[in-house]
Enzyme design. Structure first.
Site, PDB file in Angstrom:
ATOM      1  N   PHE A  11       0.828  -1.210   0.000  1.00 21.77           N
ATOM      2  CA  PHE A  11       0.000   0.000   0.000  1.00 21.77           C
ATOM      3  C   PHE A  11       0.869   1.270   0.000  1.00 21.77           C
ATOM      4  CE2 PHE A  11      -2.021   2.741   3.471  1.00 21.77           C
ATOM      5  CZ  PHE A  11      -2.596   3.615   2.568  1.00 21.77           C
ATOM      6  N   ASP A  31       9.959  -7.321  -3.106  1.00 23.99           N
ATOM      7  CA  ASP A  31       8.694  -7.596  -2.422  1.00 23.99           C
ATOM      8  C   ASP A  31       8.281  -9.035  -2.722  1.00 23.99           C
ATOM      9  OD1 ASP A  31       5.853  -7.675  -1.705  1.00 23.99           O
ATOM     10  OD2 ASP A  31       5.961  -5.494  -1.609  1.00 23.99           O
ATOM     11  N   ASN A  32       7.969  -9.808  -1.693  1.00 25.15           N
ATOM     12  CA  ASN A  32       7.567 -11.200  -1.927  1.00 25.15           C
ATOM     13  C   ASN A  32       6.049 -11.351  -2.061  1.00 25.15           C
ATOM     14  OD1 ASN A  32       6.732 -10.824   0.647  1.00 25.15           O
ATOM     15  ND2 ASN A  32       7.811 -12.564   1.549  1.00 25.15           N
ATOM     16  N   LEU A  73      10.415  -0.987   4.025  1.00 26.77           N
ATOM     17  CA  LEU A  73       8.983  -1.046   4.363  1.00 26.77           C
ATOM     18  C   LEU A  73       8.475  -2.479   4.448  1.00 26.77           C
ATOM     19  CD1 LEU A  73       9.200   1.996   3.453  1.00 26.77           C
ATOM     20  CD2 LEU A  73       6.957   1.730   2.414  1.00 26.77           C
ATOM     21  N   ARG A 107      28.884   0.494   2.449  1.00 26.52           N
ATOM     22  CA  ARG A 107      28.847   1.778   1.714  1.00 26.52           C
ATOM     23  C   ARG A 107      28.290   1.624   0.294  1.00 26.52           C
ATOM     24  NH1 ARG A 107      28.843   4.877   6.153  1.00 26.52           N
ATOM     25  NH2 ARG A 107      30.269   3.929   7.587  1.00 26.52           N
ATOM     26  N   TYR A 146       4.619  -8.074  15.816  1.00 25.51           N
ATOM     27  CA  TYR A 146       4.780  -6.815  15.072  1.00 25.51           C
ATOM     28  C   TYR A 146       5.481  -5.769  15.938  1.00 25.51           C
ATOM     29  CZ  TYR A 146       3.288  -2.867  12.083  1.00 25.51           C
ATOM     30  OH  TYR A 146       3.244  -1.766  11.255  1.00 25.51           O
ATOM     31  N   LYS A 150       9.380  -4.537  15.376  1.00 31.37           N
ATOM     32  CA  LYS A 150       9.629  -3.143  14.976  1.00 31.37           C
ATOM     33  C   LYS A 150      10.535  -2.461  15.999  1.00 31.37           C
ATOM     34  CE  LYS A 150       7.105  -2.436  11.167  1.00 31.37           C
ATOM     35  NZ  LYS A 150       7.679  -2.062   9.870  1.00 31.37           N
ATOM     36  N   THR A 176      -2.403   4.938   8.558  1.00 31.65           N
ATOM     37  CA  THR A 176      -2.458   5.566   7.235  1.00 31.65           C
ATOM     38  C   THR A 176      -3.435   4.779   6.366  1.00 31.65           C
ATOM     39  OG1 THR A 176      -0.178   6.279   7.515  1.00 31.65           O
ATOM     40  CG2 THR A 176      -1.001   6.194   5.256  1.00 31.65           C
ATOM     41  N   ARG A 187      -7.702  -3.899   7.821  1.00 34.71           N
ATOM     42  CA  ARG A 187      -7.636  -2.733   8.697  1.00 34.71           C
ATOM     43  C   ARG A 187      -8.956  -1.975   8.654  1.00 34.71           C
ATOM     44  NH1 ARG A 187      -1.526  -0.881   7.176  1.00 34.71           N
ATOM     45  NH2 ARG A 187      -2.030  -2.024   5.283  1.00 34.71           N
TER      46      ARG A 187
END
Ligand code: NAD
Ligand code: UDP
Length: 314
Positions: A11, A31-32, A73, A107, A146, A150, A176, A187
């Protein structure tokens, strides 16, 4: 610039990718698709997007070219989804963050932005939540996979900054919403809108007096970009969210009215450790990034409803 977005088919990541592509940058997405969707990025120009359908815990990041800003993300974000995938969630946030940070240490990547969350404050005992608050988290509850991963990701990110002088920044993102949320995301905003549009019961968990503060996704993305691009703010941790606080009953009423729905409201049992209140203090974002959200909840909900109408008619 070369931008890496792990979780870029999700999202928020897909909106961030669009932002950078529109400005002529090259975007690398790993992204899986555990909770994301390729359709979210399918329309972006192929010469500016490199998509790797891979898990961040195994992807070989060293194969990428030099990256100017790496946004991490990748992680399920909806409580329904992370409760379904607790081990995957913990690994995306712990091993995933570690593996991207290792490229910063080598680097190869210049800057690391962690998508953290207001969930690190747990069920907060101070209100609104400031960055200096340490939180009230159950380390073994329903939400622990979660919240704690985090928190680990934040500690890991800060440790790389302090030990190897890596340029890192941490975004504590509050609730969001907007287009590109999945229909089955679980959600509250996507649930209420799809339920209202289909005239199914609107499911309020608990008595609905718990609060959240909702930020429209385009506002959030501008905050993330400012966090990623502002010079001389290495090591900063910044709340990003909209302080307009609402109860879930109020949110249900707004969506019910806006969609002209004939849905009933149904009260269902609430999950363990569901925070009773949440509202960001965004003084720091305002001062350091000159950022504050601009899209009202009413306007954002209208745009999101239009999106879900389209998705439901497909
Ligand atoms: P989302 O579920 O739509 O997107 C997450 C993306 O990460 C998905 O595309 C998923 O497939 C991908 N992913 C998950 N595990 C992966 C792995 N191991 N390897 C590769 N890809 C993986 O969720 P979102 O709302 O876009 O959230 C994005 C980030 O922002 C997450 O880190 C989330 O914790 C954070 N965040 C979001 C919110 C919010 O309200 N949306 C609030 C706080 C924090
Ligand atoms: N919620 C609800 N009905 C739903 C989905 C969620 O009442 O169908 C509530 C949930 O219990 C929580 C709030 O809405 O109090 C926000 O939930 P969401 O899953 O969007 O995110 P959270 O902030 O809990 O991570």
């Amino acid at each position: 610039m070369n931008i890496l977005i792990t979780g870029g088919a999700g999202f928020i990541g897909s909106h961030l990718a669009k932002h950078y592509v529109d400005l002529g940058n090259k975007v690398f997405i790993v992204d899986n698709l555990i909770t994301g969707n390729k359709n979210n990025i399918a329309y972006l120009p192929p010469d500016q997007i490199s998509f790797f359908e891979e898990d961040v815990t195994v992807f070989d990041f060293s194969t990428l070219p030099h990256i100017d800003i790496a946004y991490h993300l990748a992680s399920p974000a909806s409580p329904i989804q992370y409760k379904k995938h607790p081990i995957e969630t913990m690994r995306a946030n712990s091993e995933g963050a570690y593996r991207v940070l290792e490229q910063c240490k080598a680097r190869k990547f210049d800057r690391f932005i962690l998508a953290s969350t207001s969930e690190i404050y747990g069920d907060p005992l101070i209100h609104p939540q400031k960055e200096t608050y340490f939180g009230n988290v159950n380390p073994v509850g329903d939400r622990a996979c979660y919240d704690e991963s985090k928190r680990y990701a934040e500690a890991m990110t800060m440790s790389y900054h302090m030990t190897f002088d890596i340029d890192i920044r941490i975004a504590r993102i509050f609730n969001t919403y907007g287009p590109n949320m999945e229909l089955n995301d679980g959600r509250v905003v996507s649930n209420f809108i799809t339920q209202a549009l289909e005239n199914n019961p609107i499911t309020i968990y608990g008595d609905g007096t718990q609060t959240r503060s909702f930020c429209y996704v385009t506002d959030l993305v501008l905050g993330l970009v400012k966090l990623g691009e502002t010079e001389d703010i290495e090591g900063e941790i910044i709340n990003l969210g909209n302080p307009d606080e609402k109860t879930m009953i109020k949110l249900a009423e707004m969506i019910h009215e806006m969609t002209n729905s004939i849905s009933d409201i149904s009260f269902e049992s609430i999950g363990e450790d569901d925070p009773k209140m949440r509202k960001p203090d965004i003084e720091k974002a305002d001062k350091i990034l000159n950022w504050h959200p601009r899209v009202s909840l009413e306007k954002g909900l209208i745009k999101t409803t239009e999106y879900f109408k389209k998705m439901l008619s497909k």
